[in-house]
Design an enzyme around this catalytic site. Structure first.
Site, PDB file in Angstrom:
ATOM      1  N   GLU A   1      -0.794 -13.292   3.646  1.00 54.22           N
ATOM      2  CA  GLU A   1       0.359 -12.792   2.881  1.00 54.22           C
ATOM      3  C   GLU A   1       0.637 -11.312   3.167  1.00 54.22           C
ATOM      4  O   GLU A   1       1.797 -10.920   3.290  1.00 54.22           O
ATOM      5  CB  GLU A   1       0.119 -13.023   1.386  1.00 54.22           C
TER       6      GLU A   1
ATOM      7  N   SER B   1      -3.403 -11.765  -3.393  1.00 50.22           N
ATOM      8  CA  SER B   1      -3.681 -13.018  -2.685  1.00 50.22           C
ATOM      9  C   SER B   1      -3.618 -12.757  -1.190  1.00 50.22           C
ATOM     10  O   SER B   1      -2.612 -12.239  -0.704  1.00 50.22           O
ATOM     11  CB  SER B   1      -2.628 -14.073  -3.028  1.00 50.22           C
TER      12      SER B   1
ATOM     13  N   ARG C   1       7.501 -15.813  -0.882  1.00 57.17           N
ATOM     14  CA  ARG C   1       6.806 -14.641  -0.310  1.00 57.17           C
ATOM     15  C   ARG C   1       7.414 -14.213   1.020  1.00 57.17           C
ATOM     16  O   ARG C   1       6.701 -13.803   1.933  1.00 57.17           O
ATOM     17  CB  ARG C   1       5.289 -14.888  -0.129  1.00 57.17           C
TER      18      ARG C   1
HETATM   19  C1  LIG Z   1      -4.326  -6.730  -7.132  1.00 57.23           C
HETATM   20  C2  LIG Z   1      -3.037  -7.188  -6.474  1.00 57.23           C
HETATM   21  C3  LIG Z   1      -2.293  -8.201  -7.042  1.00 57.23           C
HETATM   22  C4  LIG Z   1      -1.094  -8.628  -6.447  1.00 57.23           C
HETATM   23  N1  LIG Z   1      -0.382  -9.628  -7.042  1.00 57.23           N
HETATM   24  C5  LIG Z   1       0.794 -10.032  -6.496  1.00 57.23           C
HETATM   25  C6  LIG Z   1       1.557 -11.059  -7.129  1.00 57.23           C
HETATM   26  O1  LIG Z   1       1.199 -11.590  -8.171  1.00 57.23           O
HETATM   27  N2  LIG Z   1       2.718 -11.442  -6.531  1.00 57.23           N
HETATM   28  C7  LIG Z   1       3.174 -10.862  -5.394  1.00 57.23           C
HETATM   29  O2  LIG Z   1       4.243 -11.253  -4.917  1.00 57.23           O
HETATM   30  N3  LIG Z   1       2.467  -9.874  -4.784  1.00 57.23           N
HETATM   31  C8  LIG Z   1       1.297  -9.450  -5.298  1.00 57.23           C
HETATM   32  N4  LIG Z   1       0.570  -8.472  -4.683  1.00 57.23           N
HETATM   33  C9  LIG Z   1       1.051  -7.888  -3.425  1.00 57.23           C
HETATM   34  C10 LIG Z   1       1.828  -6.556  -3.600  1.00 57.23           C
HETATM   35  O3  LIG Z   1       1.549  -5.959  -4.816  1.00 57.23           O
HETATM   36  C11 LIG Z   1       3.339  -6.759  -3.474  1.00 57.23           C
HETATM   37  O4  LIG Z   1       3.651  -7.346  -2.244  1.00 57.23           O
HETATM   38  C12 LIG Z   1       4.103  -5.435  -3.584  1.00 57.23           C
HETATM   39  O5  LIG Z   1       5.488  -5.694  -3.642  1.00 57.23           O
HETATM   40  C13 LIG Z   1       3.811  -4.476  -2.448  1.00 57.23           C
HETATM   41  O6  LIG Z   1       4.383  -3.221  -2.798  1.00 57.23           O
HETATM   42  P1  LIG Z   1       3.905  -1.877  -2.110  1.00 57.23           P
HETATM   43  O7  LIG Z   1       4.852  -0.812  -2.525  1.00 57.23           O
HETATM   44  O8  LIG Z   1       2.489  -1.638  -2.380  1.00 57.23           O
HETATM   45  O9  LIG Z   1       4.157  -2.230  -0.570  1.00 57.23           O
HETATM   46  P2  LIG Z   1       3.335  -1.662   0.672  1.00 57.23           P
HETATM   47  O10 LIG Z   1       2.010  -2.313   0.718  1.00 57.23           O
HETATM   48  O11 LIG Z   1       3.390  -0.190   0.703  1.00 57.23           O
HETATM   49  O12 LIG Z   1       4.228  -2.252   1.862  1.00 57.23           O
HETATM   50  C14 LIG Z   1       4.290  -3.643   2.092  1.00 57.23           C
HETATM   51  C15 LIG Z   1       5.347  -3.899   3.173  1.00 57.23           C
HETATM   52  O13 LIG Z   1       6.644  -3.518   2.680  1.00 57.23           O
HETATM   53  C16 LIG Z   1       7.205  -2.485   3.505  1.00 57.23           C
HETATM   54  N5  LIG Z   1       7.887  -1.566   2.599  1.00 57.23           N
HETATM   55  C17 LIG Z   1       7.382  -0.899   1.536  1.00 57.23           C
HETATM   56  N6  LIG Z   1       8.344  -0.202   0.923  1.00 57.23           N
HETATM   57  C18 LIG Z   1       9.487  -0.423   1.620  1.00 57.23           C
HETATM   58  C19 LIG Z   1      10.831   0.034   1.497  1.00 57.23           C
HETATM   59  N7  LIG Z   1      11.227   0.835   0.502  1.00 57.23           N
HETATM   60  N8  LIG Z   1      11.735  -0.392   2.404  1.00 57.23           N
HETATM   61  C20 LIG Z   1      11.385  -1.219   3.422  1.00 57.23           C
HETATM   62  N9  LIG Z   1      10.140  -1.683   3.582  1.00 57.23           N
HETATM   63  C21 LIG Z   1       9.204  -1.299   2.687  1.00 57.23           C
HETATM   64  C22 LIG Z   1       6.025  -1.848   4.222  1.00 57.23           C
HETATM   65  O14 LIG Z   1       6.429  -1.258   5.452  1.00 57.23           O
HETATM   66  C23 LIG Z   1       5.134  -3.066   4.444  1.00 57.23           C
HETATM   67  O15 LIG Z   1       5.613  -3.801   5.531  1.00 57.23           O
HETATM   68  C24 LIG Z   1      -0.629  -8.020  -5.260  1.00 57.23           C
HETATM   69  C25 LIG Z   1      -1.400  -6.990  -4.680  1.00 57.23           C
HETATM   70  C26 LIG Z   1      -2.586  -6.570  -5.283  1.00 57.23           C
HETATM   71  C27 LIG Z   1      -3.384  -5.463  -4.668  1.00 57.23           C
END
Ligand SMILES: Cc1cc2nc3c(=O)[nH]c(=O)nc-3n(C[C@H](O)[C@H](O)[C@H](O)COP(=O)(O)OP(=O)(O)OC[C@H]3O[C@@H](n4cnc5c(N)ncnc54)[C@H](O)[C@@H]3O)c2cc1C
Length: 396
Positions: free
Chosen positions: A388, A251, A165
């Site tokens: 996380e 998580s 992570r």
């Molecule tokens: C119901 C649920 C289940 C989940 N299950 C998992 C799981 O099983 N495993 C897991 O690893 N994660 C899980 N997550 C966490 C999440 O889905 C992941 O971390 C996902 O990759 C976040 O993507 P996002 O586009 O929503 O990022 P955001 O929430 O929009 O951003 C997260 C971070 O990444 C940065 N960011 C976003 N896009 C970029 C980019 N293009 N370039 C640089 N920085 C960027 C943002 O500035 C921020 O710091 C879960 C979340 C939820 C709500």
């Protein structure tokens, strides 16, 4: 602040205050131009994908939020052999749409990552992982626009220092992931012989059980995807407007990684996995460790609980053990569905690790609950759980 939009409208936890300025990039050109514009203004800025790993404070964010909505999946000619396929995917693609696309095309390697919300560009940020797969095993490189740069550069997966992570991007390297390159297994040659698109060997006990196979067996990728989605849905870990338990950031705490001597002090029922030097697939029962445990180490550890917090890593040479954050929370007396009196934030009723917004909670309520969980676990076991999600304008 300039915009009417709040982070609560753009994040899956549905908390967070107003956004100073929101811009959306739908092409790579736009993305570079919008980023350069934000950087030249010298104001704070933040990249935003699906908002599924963010906890933003109620004060909001004064600067520019760059929402990344670029699309495109390309098959590159650079595959290393006929059984692999290289993809370049734009950062704004939805991660789970990409997984569905790969399964449809018979490409395996990310099928166990089905149902993870968010964008492709955010996937390397914390090296997303679930059910025995991690992005790390298929990620070849990213196109990265360093803060202040005019054009993106190629960064190899090695340079990202991906770990559990985490990555250099999560640890503070500033810039924008413009696209990612993945090497997947093309099942076509094998399918011609076997008639089935088999996935990578199953690497997670619970998934193997759900599929009625052994760990290490290979199963058609469409079945893996179906099974993972069913497991995740049962835990509220798939975004679903009809499921209040999915109003979360997934998580909320990572599984702590501690030195072996710390793991030995926990009750025998505590799940644990060696992460170094070699990670066994199965949980190691404490009894196995306890036979080698000096009483002194235990007493020393108990004494240290009274005065200090356990450091996650104790010595370079000591084997490291990953613990279950969910187990630690449950054993510190916090049950599913728990909420502090009067609070609109609560632990998910399906999964102890998810903190949920039960309706119009503020970020402060989520933070109070998170702190309470941290304090209970620390008081019981001396271990400080680490969040996380990325925290903006809030601290635990
Ligand atoms: C119901 C649920 C289940 C989940 N299950 C998992 C799981 O099983 N495993 C897991 O690893 N994660 C899980 N997550 C966490 C999440 O889905 C992941 O971390 C996902 O990759 C976040 O993507 P996002 O586009 O929503 O990022 P955001 O929430 O929009 O951003 C997260 C971070 O990444 C940065 N960011 C976003 N896009 C970029 C980019 N293009 N370039 C640089 N920085 C960027 C943002 O500035 C921020 O710091 C879960 C979340 C939820 C709500």
């Amino acid at each position: 602040m300039g915009s009417d939009i709040r982070f609560a409208d753009l994040t899956t936890l549905r908390v967070g205050g107003p956004i100073g300025r929101l811009v959306t990039a739908t092409t790579q050109r736009d993305l570079v131009d919008l980023a350069r514009e934000a950087w030249s203004a010298d104001d704070p800025w933040l990249a935003l994908g699906g908002g599924s790993n963010l906890l933003v404070g109620d004060e909001g964010f004064e600067g520019t939020v760059i929402r990344i909505a670029t699309k495109g999946i390309e098959v590159l000619p650079a595959a290393t052999d006929e059984a692999s396929v290289r993809l370049r995917v734009q950062a704004g693609e939805t991660w789970d749409d990409l997984v569905a696309w790969t399964v449809e095309h018979g490409y395996s390697g990310i099928e166990a990552l089905s149902g993870i919300p968010g964008s492709v560009g955010a996937a390397p940020v914390q090296n997303i992982g679930a059910y025995g797969q991690e992005l790390e095993t298929t990620l070849v490189a990213i196109e990265f626009l360093d803060e202040g740069a005019d054009t993106p550069r190629r960064m190899s997966a090695d340079e990202l220092e991906l770990g559990y992570r985490t990555s250099v991007l999560k640890q503070g390297m500033r810039g924008i992931v413009v696209s990612v390159e993945l090497d997947l297994h093309d099942t076509a040659p094998e399918r011609a012989v076997l008639g089935e698109a088999l996935g990578r060997p199953i690497g997670y006990g619970q998934l193997a059980d759900a599929l009625h196979v052994q760990q290490g067996d290979r199963v058609p990728i469409a079945r893996v995807r179906e099974s993972v989605l069913a497991l995740r849905t049962a835990k509220g870990m798939v975004l679903d407007p009809a499921d209040p338990d999915s109003v979360s950031a997934g998580s909320f705490f990572t599984n702590p990684i501690v030195g072996e001597h710390v793991a030995r002090t926990l009750p025998s029922a505590a799940p644990r996995w060696y992460v170094e030097p070699e990670a066994p697939d199965e949980v190691t029962p404490l009894a196995t460790l306890a036979s080698a445990t000096p009483l002194d180490a235990f007493l020393e550890h108990q004494a240290s609980l009274e005065t200090s917090v356990i450091e996650p890593v104790v010595a370079d040479t000591e084997p490291l053990v990953k613990l279950s954050a969910a187990w630690l929370i449950e054993q510190s007396g916090i049950r599913r569905g728990f909420g502090l009196p009067g609070s609109r934030a609560a632990i998910s009723s399906k999964h102890t690790l998810a903190l949920t917004n039960r309706g119009d909670a503020g970020a402060d309520e989520v933070v109070q609950l998170a702190r309470f969980v941290q304090q209970r676990v620390q008081a019981e076991f001396g271990i400080v759980l680490q969040p996380e999600p990325v925290l903006v304008g809030v601290e635990l």
